[in-house]
Enzyme design. Structure first.
Site, PDB file in Angstrom:
ATOM      1  N   HIS A 120       0.931  -1.360   0.092  1.00  0.00           N
ATOM      2  CA  HIS A 120      -0.235  -0.065   0.034  1.00  0.00           C
ATOM      3  C   HIS A 120       0.896   1.050   0.145  1.00  0.00           C
ATOM      4  CE1 HIS A 120      -2.590   3.077   1.952  1.00  0.00           C
ATOM      5  NE2 HIS A 120      -3.603   2.218   1.354  1.00  0.00           N
ATOM      6  N   ASP A 197       3.378  -3.852   8.067  1.00  0.00           N
ATOM      7  CA  ASP A 197       2.188  -3.332   7.842  1.00  0.00           C
ATOM      8  C   ASP A 197       1.001  -4.067   7.992  1.00  0.00           C
ATOM      9  OD1 ASP A 197      -0.253  -2.209   6.904  1.00  0.00           O
ATOM     10  OD2 ASP A 197       0.486  -1.422   5.059  1.00  0.00           O
ATOM     11  N   GLN A 200      -4.247  -5.017   7.143  1.00  0.00           N
ATOM     12  CA  GLN A 200      -5.134  -6.210   6.794  1.00  0.00           C
ATOM     13  C   GLN A 200      -4.760  -7.441   7.403  1.00  0.00           C
ATOM     14  OE1 GLN A 200      -7.787  -5.213   5.006  1.00  0.00           O
ATOM     15  NE2 GLN A 200      -7.060  -3.145   4.238  1.00  0.00           N
ATOM     16  N   LYS A 223     -10.177  -0.735  10.741  1.00  0.00           N
ATOM     17  CA  LYS A 223     -10.521  -1.731   9.842  1.00  0.00           C
ATOM     18  C   LYS A 223     -10.878  -3.064  10.713  1.00  0.00           C
ATOM     19  CE  LYS A 223      -7.381  -0.121   6.583  1.00  0.00           C
ATOM     20  NZ  LYS A 223      -8.187   0.459   5.127  1.00  0.00           N
ATOM     21  N   CYS A 362      -4.856   2.211  -3.630  1.00  0.00           N
ATOM     22  CA  CYS A 362      -3.458   2.583  -3.057  1.00  0.00           C
ATOM     23  C   CYS A 362      -2.269   1.942  -3.407  1.00  0.00           C
ATOM     24  CB  CYS A 362      -3.692   3.293  -1.624  1.00  0.00           C
ATOM     25  SG  CYS A 362      -4.874   4.350  -1.155  1.00  0.00           S
TER      26      CYS A 362
HETATM   27  N1  PMP Z   1      -1.821  -0.467   4.449  1.00  0.00           N
HETATM   28  C1  PMP Z   1      -2.509  -1.263   4.107  1.00  0.00           C
HETATM   29  C2  PMP Z   1      -2.230  -2.646   3.545  1.00  0.00           C
HETATM   30  C3  PMP Z   1      -4.160  -0.834   4.000  1.00  0.00           C
HETATM   31  O1  PMP Z   1      -5.054  -1.528   3.572  1.00  0.00           O
HETATM   32  C4  PMP Z   1      -4.287   0.535   4.288  1.00  0.00           C
HETATM   33  C5  PMP Z   1      -5.849   0.922   4.366  1.00  0.00           C
HETATM   34  N2  PMP Z   1      -6.428   0.855   3.158  1.00  0.00           N
HETATM   35  C6  PMP Z   1      -3.322   1.315   4.969  1.00  0.00           C
HETATM   36  C7  PMP Z   1      -2.132   0.845   5.088  1.00  0.00           C
HETATM   37  C8  PMP Z   1      -3.628   2.804   5.593  1.00  0.00           C
HETATM   38  O2  PMP Z   1      -4.518   2.674   6.695  1.00  0.00           O
HETATM   39  P1  PMP Z   1      -5.239   3.953   7.432  1.00  0.00           P
HETATM   40  O3  PMP Z   1      -5.841   4.591   6.053  1.00  0.00           O
HETATM   41  O4  PMP Z   1      -5.851   3.132   8.258  1.00  0.00           O
HETATM   42  O5  PMP Z   1      -3.934   4.497   7.964  1.00  0.00           O
END
Ligand code: PMP
Length: 407
Positions: A120, A197, A200, A223, A362
């Protein structure tokens, strides 16, 4: 096929209030159970004050609510030392904290940073920009044709000058579940940090931080049934103690002299300013809800839905499901329907009350390597059942029929 929801829709006021809604975007954010809303309301009704600052009883109650939340979230994530759980706004802030505070202090010109093609942007751009700023090498580990991290490539890339290997637990874009132990072993063999990270991961899989092996793990509360604006970073104590602070201000100091300042102990050193107590309390209630369900059952439930959706999609010509086979994917089904743009497809699904995500998720570096601009992504959670899958697959089949001539 009849896969029942693991958690009743009636526990989730938004879903209960909109029975026609098929909510299939939980990888972006989950819906919230009543118990989370009650915990937040209850905090403001009974305990609200600025924690750590007042000598009066109410401020003590707020401090206790905040620390109690930290204890229970740390326990849920398998971290035996709750003071190594730093509350942040979420995964993005946690990863930026690492790249800014640890990275600026430890990564120098000529060092190497390794990320993977699955990342991401939140676990890609901070490292890329750190490399640009200090003159470090920035390397991207490529994927196998199945959309999994190519461990041989990782092994080659992680050289003795590598300071950090940053990787996701589970891909938000195509669902790949990564072999954490193998990646940690490769990073540690070279003396590099292994930073994960877990945006997920934590909502779907038992994390077990103490035995996971990673040096730090980032996650987002929204999440995993909690409110927005709260999440965290769990890290090994030495790493946090040796690192300079990220933001400066109230709470994070011990002594402020005219010309020098010393830092507070963990976790306060990394929590400058008034904390998000309502967020922490709400997330603790979300975590309690997940604990009552049991994380093994959560994962098994999502796997069953992913398996079923993948089988159903296989019967629709022109649908291509991306990523590894369902048994090696998290609760995500990312797909394309030939030339139908994912944005058009998601709007047509929305007309049938089916909420899915469309776009690059993203993860533009990943999309480029897959040769697509975007995909449509359905993601499942505890309140979904097989009728959601049937609705989705039926609607996609109808869109295909409608565009059959063009296809
Ligand atoms: N890493 C991953 C794998 C994600 O799925 C997300 C959220 N889509 C993020 C980072 C960023 O998370 P947040 O927007 O809650 O900071």
């Amino acid at each position: 096929m009849n896969i029942k929801a693991l958690a009743p829709r009636s526990d989730f006021p938004l879903l209960a209030g909109d029975p026609a809604l098929r909510y299939l975007d939980s990888a972006a954010t989950t819906q919230k159970p009543q118990s989370v809303l009650d915990a937040i309301g209850g905090y403001y009704k009974r305990e609200n004050a600025n924690p750590h600052r007042g000598a009066y009883a109410l401020s003590g109650a707020a401090t206790e609510a905040y620390q109690g939340a930290r204890d229970s979230i740390a326990r849920f994530l398998g971290a035996s030392d709750p003071d190594t759980l730093i509350f942040t706004r979420g995964t993005t802030e946690s990863l930026n904290l690492l790249a800014a505070a640890w990275g600026r202090a430890n990564v120098k010109k000529g060092d190497r940073i390794v990320v993977t093609r699955l990342e991401h942007h939140a676990n890609f751009v901070p490292w890329q920009q750190l490399a640009v700023a200090v003159g470090a090498e920035f390397k991207i580990c490529e994927l196998t044709s199945a959309g999994e991290i190519d461990l041989a490539n990782l092994n080659e890339l992680v050289t003795p000058n590598t300071k950090v290997v940053a990787f996701g637990h589970v891909s938000n874009a195509i669902g790949t579940v990564n072999p954490v132990a193998d990646i940690v072993a490769i990073a540690h063999r070279a003396g590099a940090l292994a930073l994960c990270d877990g945006a997920q991961g934590a909502p779907h899989i038992t994390v077990g931080f103490d035995s996971l092996g990673v040096d730090a793990y980032a996650f987002s509360g929204h999440k995993m049934l909690g409110p927005m604006g709260i999440g965290g970073l769990i890290a090994k104590r030495d790493l946090l103690e040796d690192m300079p602070p990220y933001q400066m201000g109230g709470d994070m100091i011990a002594l402020v002299g005219d010309n020098a300042t010393t830092w507070n102990v963990l976790p306060h050193k990394f929590e400058a300013g008034t904390p998000n107590v309502e967020g922490a309390v709400g997330l603790a209630a979300g975590v309690a809800y997940l604990e009552a369900l049991g994380m093994d059952r959560v994962y098994a439930h999502e796997s069953a839905l992913v398996q079923y959706a993948t089988e159903q999609f296989a019967s629709i010509e022109d649908v291509v499901v991306l990523g590894p086979p369902p048994e090696r994917r998290g609760g995500v089904v990312s797909f394309t329907l030939r030339d139908v743009h994912p944005h058009d497809l998601s709007q047509l699904l929305d007309a049938e009350h089916i909420a899915v995500r469309a776009g690059h998720h993203c993860a533009q570096p990943l999309m480029r390597s897959l040769g697509v601009n975007a995909t449509t992504r359905a993601s499942f959670y505890v309140y979904n059942d097989s009728s959601d899958v049937d609705a989705l697959v039926g609607a996609v089949a109808r869109v295909r029929e409608r565009f059959a001539v063009a296809l």
